[in-house]
Design a protein around this motif. Structure first.
Motif, PDB file in Angstrom:
ATOM      1  N   THR A  84      -9.416 -23.371  -3.780  1.00  0.00           N
ATOM      2  CA  THR A  84      -8.467 -24.461  -4.051  1.00  0.00           C
ATOM      3  C   THR A  84      -9.102 -25.808  -3.747  1.00  0.00           C
ATOM      4  O   THR A  84      -9.032 -26.737  -4.557  1.00  0.00           O
ATOM      5  CB  THR A  84      -7.183 -24.283  -3.209  1.00  0.00           C
ATOM      6  N   LYS A  85      -9.723 -25.908  -2.600  1.00  0.00           N
ATOM      7  CA  LYS A  85     -10.358 -27.165  -2.196  1.00  0.00           C
ATOM      8  C   LYS A  85     -11.448 -27.565  -3.188  1.00  0.00           C
ATOM      9  O   LYS A  85     -11.504 -28.715  -3.636  1.00  0.00           O
ATOM     10  CB  LYS A  85     -10.950 -27.007  -0.798  1.00  0.00           C
ATOM     11  N   THR A  86     -12.297 -26.615  -3.554  1.00  0.00           N
ATOM     12  CA  THR A  86     -13.386 -26.895  -4.489  1.00  0.00           C
ATOM     13  C   THR A  86     -12.834 -27.360  -5.838  1.00  0.00           C
ATOM     14  O   THR A  86     -13.326 -28.324  -6.427  1.00  0.00           O
ATOM     15  CB  THR A  86     -14.256 -25.632  -4.681  1.00  0.00           C
ATOM     16  N   SER A  87     -11.800 -26.695  -6.315  1.00  0.00           N
ATOM     17  CA  SER A  87     -11.203 -27.047  -7.601  1.00  0.00           C
ATOM     18  C   SER A  87     -10.592 -28.447  -7.573  1.00  0.00           C
ATOM     19  O   SER A  87     -10.777 -29.235  -8.506  1.00  0.00           O
ATOM     20  CB  SER A  87     -10.142 -26.013  -7.979  1.00  0.00           C
ATOM     21  N   ILE A  88      -9.886 -28.778  -6.506  1.00  0.00           N
ATOM     22  CA  ILE A  88      -9.262 -30.104  -6.394  1.00  0.00           C
ATOM     23  C   ILE A  88     -10.318 -31.193  -6.346  1.00  0.00           C
ATOM     24  O   ILE A  88     -10.215 -32.209  -7.047  1.00  0.00           O
ATOM     25  CB  ILE A  88      -8.326 -30.172  -5.175  1.00  0.00           C
ATOM     26  N   LEU A  89     -11.344 -31.004  -5.532  1.00  0.00           N
ATOM     27  CA  LEU A  89     -12.395 -32.021  -5.436  1.00  0.00           C
ATOM     28  C   LEU A  89     -13.108 -32.196  -6.769  1.00  0.00           C
ATOM     29  O   LEU A  89     -13.427 -33.317  -7.178  1.00  0.00           O
ATOM     30  CB  LEU A  89     -13.393 -31.661  -4.326  1.00  0.00           C
ATOM     31  N   ARG A  90     -13.321 -31.097  -7.488  1.00  0.00           N
ATOM     32  CA  ARG A  90     -13.975 -31.162  -8.801  1.00  0.00           C
ATOM     33  C   ARG A  90     -13.094 -31.917  -9.801  1.00  0.00           C
ATOM     34  O   ARG A  90     -13.574 -32.765 -10.555  1.00  0.00           O
ATOM     35  CB  ARG A  90     -14.261 -29.749  -9.305  1.00  0.00           C
ATOM     36  N   GLU A  91     -11.795 -31.609  -9.819  1.00  0.00           N
ATOM     37  CA  GLU A  91     -10.884 -32.268 -10.761  1.00  0.00           C
ATOM     38  C   GLU A  91     -10.726 -33.755 -10.442  1.00  0.00           C
ATOM     39  O   GLU A  91     -10.669 -34.578 -11.345  1.00  0.00           O
ATOM     40  CB  GLU A  91      -9.515 -31.593 -10.745  1.00  0.00           C
ATOM     41  N   GLN A  92     -10.659 -34.080  -9.151  1.00  0.00           N
ATOM     42  CA  GLN A  92     -10.539 -35.493  -8.782  1.00  0.00           C
ATOM     43  C   GLN A  92     -11.747 -36.277  -9.253  1.00  0.00           C
ATOM     44  O   GLN A  92     -11.629 -37.426  -9.678  1.00  0.00           O
ATOM     45  CB  GLN A  92     -10.364 -35.638  -7.271  1.00  0.00           C
ATOM     46  N   LYS A  93     -12.912 -35.660  -9.193  1.00  0.00           N
ATOM     47  CA  LYS A  93     -14.138 -36.341  -9.624  1.00  0.00           C
ATOM     48  C   LYS A  93     -14.061 -36.696 -11.110  1.00  0.00           C
ATOM     49  O   LYS A  93     -14.533 -37.743 -11.536  1.00  0.00           O
ATOM     50  CB  LYS A  93     -15.353 -35.462  -9.362  1.00  0.00           C
ATOM     51  N   LYS A  94     -13.458 -35.822 -11.904  1.00  0.00           N
ATOM     52  CA  LYS A  94     -13.351 -36.087 -13.344  1.00  0.00           C
ATOM     53  C   LYS A  94     -12.531 -37.340 -13.616  1.00  0.00           C
ATOM     54  O   LYS A  94     -12.754 -38.032 -14.601  1.00  0.00           O
ATOM     55  CB  LYS A  94     -12.708 -34.894 -14.054  1.00  0.00           C
ATOM     56  N   TRP A  95     -11.560 -37.612 -12.738  1.00  0.00           N
ATOM     57  CA  TRP A  95     -10.688 -38.765 -12.945  1.00  0.00           C
ATOM     58  C   TRP A  95     -11.267 -40.046 -12.380  1.00  0.00           C
ATOM     59  O   TRP A  95     -10.842 -41.128 -12.716  1.00  0.00           O
ATOM     60  CB  TRP A  95      -9.319 -38.506 -12.330  1.00  0.00           C
ATOM     61  N   ILE A  96     -12.235 -39.911 -11.484  1.00  0.00           N
ATOM     62  CA  ILE A  96     -12.851 -41.092 -10.869  1.00  0.00           C
ATOM     63  C   ILE A  96     -14.269 -41.187 -11.419  1.00  0.00           C
ATOM     64  O   ILE A  96     -15.174 -40.518 -10.956  1.00  0.00           O
ATOM     65  CB  ILE A  96     -12.864 -40.982  -9.323  1.00  0.00           C
ATOM     66  N   ARG A  97     -14.460 -42.039 -12.406  1.00  0.00           N
ATOM     67  CA  ARG A  97     -15.740 -42.123 -13.091  1.00  0.00           C
ATOM     68  C   ARG A  97     -16.831 -42.636 -12.180  1.00  0.00           C
ATOM     69  O   ARG A  97     -16.620 -43.488 -11.328  1.00  0.00           O
ATOM     70  CB  ARG A  97     -15.617 -43.043 -14.309  1.00  0.00           C
ATOM     71  N   ASN A  98     -18.025 -42.088 -12.384  1.00  0.00           N
ATOM     72  CA  ASN A  98     -19.237 -42.492 -11.677  1.00  0.00           C
ATOM     73  C   ASN A  98     -19.190 -42.257 -10.171  1.00  0.00           C
ATOM     74  O   ASN A  98     -19.988 -42.830  -9.440  1.00  0.00           O
ATOM     75  CB  ASN A  98     -19.559 -43.969 -11.946  1.00  0.00           C
ATOM     76  N   ASP A  99     -18.247 -41.482  -9.698  1.00  0.00           N
ATOM     77  CA  ASP A  99     -18.192 -41.160  -8.274  1.00  0.00           C
ATOM     78  C   ASP A  99     -18.720 -39.752  -8.059  1.00  0.00           C
ATOM     79  O   ASP A  99     -18.551 -38.884  -8.907  1.00  0.00           O
ATOM     80  CB  ASP A  99     -16.755 -41.231  -7.734  1.00  0.00           C
ATOM     81  N   GLU A 100     -19.331 -39.545  -6.915  1.00  0.00           N
ATOM     82  CA  GLU A 100     -19.798 -38.220  -6.559  1.00  0.00           C
ATOM     83  C   GLU A 100     -18.681 -37.489  -5.832  1.00  0.00           C
ATOM     84  O   GLU A 100     -17.804 -38.102  -5.242  1.00  0.00           O
ATOM     85  CB  GLU A 100     -21.015 -38.309  -5.638  1.00  0.00           C
ATOM     86  N   ILE A 101     -18.760 -36.148  -5.851  1.00  0.00           N
ATOM     87  CA  ILE A 101     -17.820 -35.374  -5.045  1.00  0.00           C
ATOM     88  C   ILE A 101     -18.140 -35.649  -3.593  1.00  0.00           C
ATOM     89  O   ILE A 101     -19.278 -35.531  -3.162  1.00  0.00           O
ATOM     90  CB  ILE A 101     -17.937 -33.866  -5.337  1.00  0.00           C
ATOM     91  N   VAL A 102     -17.155 -36.054  -2.849  1.00  0.00           N
ATOM     92  CA  VAL A 102     -17.370 -36.343  -1.435  1.00  0.00           C
ATOM     93  C   VAL A 102     -16.491 -35.417  -0.614  1.00  0.00           C
ATOM     94  O   VAL A 102     -15.467 -34.943  -1.072  1.00  0.00           O
ATOM     95  CB  VAL A 102     -17.049 -37.816  -1.092  1.00  0.00           C
ATOM     96  N   ASN A 103     -16.923 -35.177   0.595  1.00  0.00           N
ATOM     97  CA  ASN A 103     -16.154 -34.321   1.482  1.00  0.00           C
ATOM     98  C   ASN A 103     -15.204 -35.120   2.359  1.00  0.00           C
ATOM     99  O   ASN A 103     -14.550 -34.563   3.222  1.00  0.00           O
ATOM    100  CB  ASN A 103     -17.082 -33.473   2.346  1.00  0.00           C
ATOM    101  N   GLU A 104     -15.156 -36.420   2.162  1.00  0.00           N
ATOM    102  CA  GLU A 104     -14.236 -37.242   2.940  1.00  0.00           C
ATOM    103  C   GLU A 104     -12.962 -37.447   2.123  1.00  0.00           C
ATOM    104  O   GLU A 104     -13.006 -37.932   1.000  1.00  0.00           O
ATOM    105  CB  GLU A 104     -14.862 -38.603   3.270  1.00  0.00           C
ATOM    106  N   TYR A 105     -11.859 -37.080   2.664  1.00  0.00           N
ATOM    107  CA  TYR A 105     -10.579 -37.228   1.993  1.00  0.00           C
ATOM    108  C   TYR A 105      -9.528 -37.291   3.077  1.00  0.00           C
ATOM    109  O   TYR A 105      -9.735 -36.840   4.201  1.00  0.00           O
ATOM    110  CB  TYR A 105     -10.301 -36.048   1.044  1.00  0.00           C
ATOM    111  N   ALA A 106      -8.407 -37.884   2.742  1.00  0.00           N
ATOM    112  CA  ALA A 106      -7.317 -37.929   3.716  1.00  0.00           C
ATOM    113  C   ALA A 106      -6.648 -36.572   3.730  1.00  0.00           C
ATOM    114  O   ALA A 106      -6.295 -36.053   2.689  1.00  0.00           O
ATOM    115  CB  ALA A 106      -6.328 -39.022   3.328  1.00  0.00           C
ATOM    116  N   PHE A 107      -6.528 -35.987   4.890  1.00  0.00           N
ATOM    117  CA  PHE A 107      -5.834 -34.708   5.000  1.00  0.00           C
ATOM    118  C   PHE A 107      -4.474 -35.019   5.576  1.00  0.00           C
ATOM    119  O   PHE A 107      -4.324 -35.292   6.760  1.00  0.00           O
ATOM    120  CB  PHE A 107      -6.605 -33.729   5.895  1.00  0.00           C
ATOM    121  N   ASN A 108      -3.456 -35.019   4.716  1.00  0.00           N
ATOM    122  CA  ASN A 108      -2.119 -35.433   5.120  1.00  0.00           C
ATOM    123  C   ASN A 108      -1.289 -34.230   5.517  1.00  0.00           C
ATOM    124  O   ASN A 108      -0.996 -33.382   4.695  1.00  0.00           O
ATOM    125  CB  ASN A 108      -1.425 -36.169   3.963  1.00  0.00           C
ATOM    126  N   VAL A 109      -0.945 -34.199   6.766  1.00  0.00           N
ATOM    127  CA  VAL A 109      -0.104 -33.113   7.242  1.00  0.00           C
ATOM    128  C   VAL A 109       0.799 -33.648   8.327  1.00  0.00           C
ATOM    129  O   VAL A 109       0.383 -34.383   9.194  1.00  0.00           O
ATOM    130  CB  VAL A 109      -0.940 -31.919   7.769  1.00  0.00           C
TER     131      VAL A 109
END
Length: 197
Positions: A84-109
């Protein structure tokens, strides 16, 4: 048509192995049993509900289509959370042009405080203070606490999901405990004063 033997619901390995062998009942059971966990975890990484649902659907479709190449596992939970995590990070990258997949993200809980101590004290102010402390932890520390205490993953499974080595997971977990304890001591003192007043 020969009916498949019943699935032992207590054995994740048996369910997974039967799914890998092409058992549609096992596949359906995995989908029903784990899609909610996947959504809860994914939604904490990405607040776009539709994107998270699409990613989960893609994970299940990919797993079924490529099941002959999928590894066996003793823990379906960590395996699917990692997918799930890998898929979300991959899909987010498609929407953010010229950005690399990064492991920094807000984890909201929003951690719920459901301890017997709080229930016995019936003190909402104290519960709110504890909740605030936990939710002020850095995202990775919150993610580790979520995976450890809400999903009951081992440190090794957390390391796999977060793509960290086990020592890093242990260190981050210890930092989370330390940060919590630093703020917890004044709360304990205040709580003691309430109880002895």
């Amino acid at each position: 048509m020969v009916n498949a033997p019943p699935i032992n619901m207590n054995s994740e390995k048996e369910i997974w192995d039967r799914f890998l062998a092409g058992d549609q009942v096992a596949y359906s059971q995995i989908l029903k049993q784990y899609s909610g966990k996947m959504f809860n975890y994914g939604f904490r990484m990405c607040a776009d509900e539709d994107l998270v649902k699409d990613c989960i659907q893609d994970v299940f479709l990919t797993l079924w289509n490529r099941r002959v190449n999928v590894n066996t596992t003793d823990s379906i939970t960590w395996y699917l959370l990692k997918c799930t995590k890998t898929s979300i990070l991959r899909e987010q990258k498609k929407w953010i042009r010229n950005d690399e997949i990064v492991n920094e993200y807000a984890f909201n809980v929003e951690f719920d405080v459901e301890t017997k101590l709080i229930a016995d004290l019936d003190n909402l102010s104290l519960a709110d203070r504890i909740k605030t402390i936990i939710n002020q932890l850095p995202p990775r520390q919150k993610e580790i606490l979520y995976l450890r205490f809400y999903e009951n993953l081992t440190l090794a499974e957390i390391a796999n999901v977060m793509e960290l080595n086990p020592q890093s997971v242990y260190n981050l977990l210890q930092k989370a405990y330390k940060n919590f304890r630093a703020e917890w001591i004044p709360i304990v003192i205040a709580m003691f004063e309430i109880l002895t007043y």
